[in-house]
Design an enzyme around this catalytic site. Structure first.
Site, PDB file in Angstrom:
ATOM      1  CD  GLU A  99      -2.956   1.149   0.390  1.00 26.53           C
ATOM      2  OE1 GLU A  99      -2.654   1.271  -0.810  1.00 26.53           O
ATOM      3  OE2 GLU A  99      -4.123   1.150   0.779  1.00 26.53           O
ATOM      4  CG  ASP A 100      -0.677   4.654  -2.004  1.00 23.05           C
ATOM      5  OD1 ASP A 100      -1.417   4.089  -1.174  1.00 23.05           O
ATOM      6  OD2 ASP A 100      -1.099   5.423  -2.877  1.00 23.05           O
ATOM      7  CG  ASP A 103      -5.027   9.079   6.110  1.00 26.18           C
ATOM      8  OD1 ASP A 103      -4.990   9.309   7.334  1.00 26.18           O
ATOM      9  OD2 ASP A 103      -5.376   9.946   5.288  1.00 26.18           O
ATOM     10  CG  PHE A 152      -3.913  15.970   0.575  1.00 29.71           C
ATOM     11  CD1 PHE A 152      -4.662  14.829   0.791  1.00 29.71           C
ATOM     12  CD2 PHE A 152      -3.680  16.370  -0.726  1.00 29.71           C
ATOM     13  CE1 PHE A 152      -5.199  14.109  -0.262  1.00 29.71           C
ATOM     14  CE2 PHE A 152      -4.214  15.655  -1.793  1.00 29.71           C
ATOM     15  CZ  PHE A 152      -4.969  14.520  -1.556  1.00 29.71           C
ATOM     16  CB  VAL A 153       1.600  13.447   1.098  1.00 25.46           C
ATOM     17  CG1 VAL A 153       2.164  14.149   2.322  1.00 25.46           C
ATOM     18  CG2 VAL A 153       0.963  12.125   1.499  1.00 25.46           C
TER      19      VAL A 153
END
Length: 180
Positions: A99-100, A103, A152-153
């Site tokens: 998974e990137d 969150d 937020f990236v």
């Protein structure tokens, strides 16, 4: 052009490569004598998974699953939707979800439970980025590249409205871009 929308680089390209090498070595060690199925969650996983598997010295199979919970915007809707299912069976397999970013953990929780329901022997998560301050569901990935703050990236697979995935680093998107 895209760089103009980035407030600052959070994880550089060389740092990402070093993280993937470290994680690949950990997976190689932990899964020795096993043949894991590595599942990437589309679309954001592609750069991370591509770099990661170069550093895994095992017989392993890869597959992709399309999963979304954002549907545009900067926050998860909580509505997890499978847009592409697996081709491979997970029955009696050691599964590693690539998974990137983890969150809220809502998506990963749903997918883990689904894979276990389908008969996976084990299901672990390897993530480039971990954002524990965003958790809605209690969860800690087994393999974490780097922990990041609640910002937020984008970049290296992460997007805003499907853009910025092609940046070679992870950066903080300027709020002026998404607060229009």
């Amino acid at each position: 052009m895209l760089e103009n929308d980035i407030e600052r680089i959070l994880v550089s390209e060389p740092e990402i490569k070093a993280i993937c090498q470290r994680l690949g070595e950990e997976v190689t060690h932990d899964y020795r004598n096993k043949k894991p199925l590595i599942i990437g969650l589309l679309k954001g996983c592609l750069p991370f998974m591509g770099e990661l598997i170069k550093h895994i010295d095992l017989y392993c199979e890869i597959d992709l699953m399309g999963v979304t919970s954002y549907h545009g915007g900067v926050a998860s809707t909580g509505d997890v939707k499978i847009t592409k299912d697996l081709d491979a069976s997970v029955l009696n397999r050691d599964v590693l979800i690539a998974e990137d970013i983890v969150d809220t953990a809502k998506t990963i929780d749903v997918i883990r439970k689904l894979l276990l329901y389908r008969g996976a022997k084990s299901v672990e998560v390897i993530t480039l980025l971990d954002k524990p301050s965003g958790r809605i569901v209690p969860f800690e990935p087994k393999y974490i590249g780097v922990t990041i703050p609640k910002e937020f990236v984008v970049g290296f697979g992460l997007d805003y409205d499907e853009y910025y995935r092609n940046l070679p680093y992870v950066g903080v998107l300027k709020p002026s871009v998404y607060k229009k």
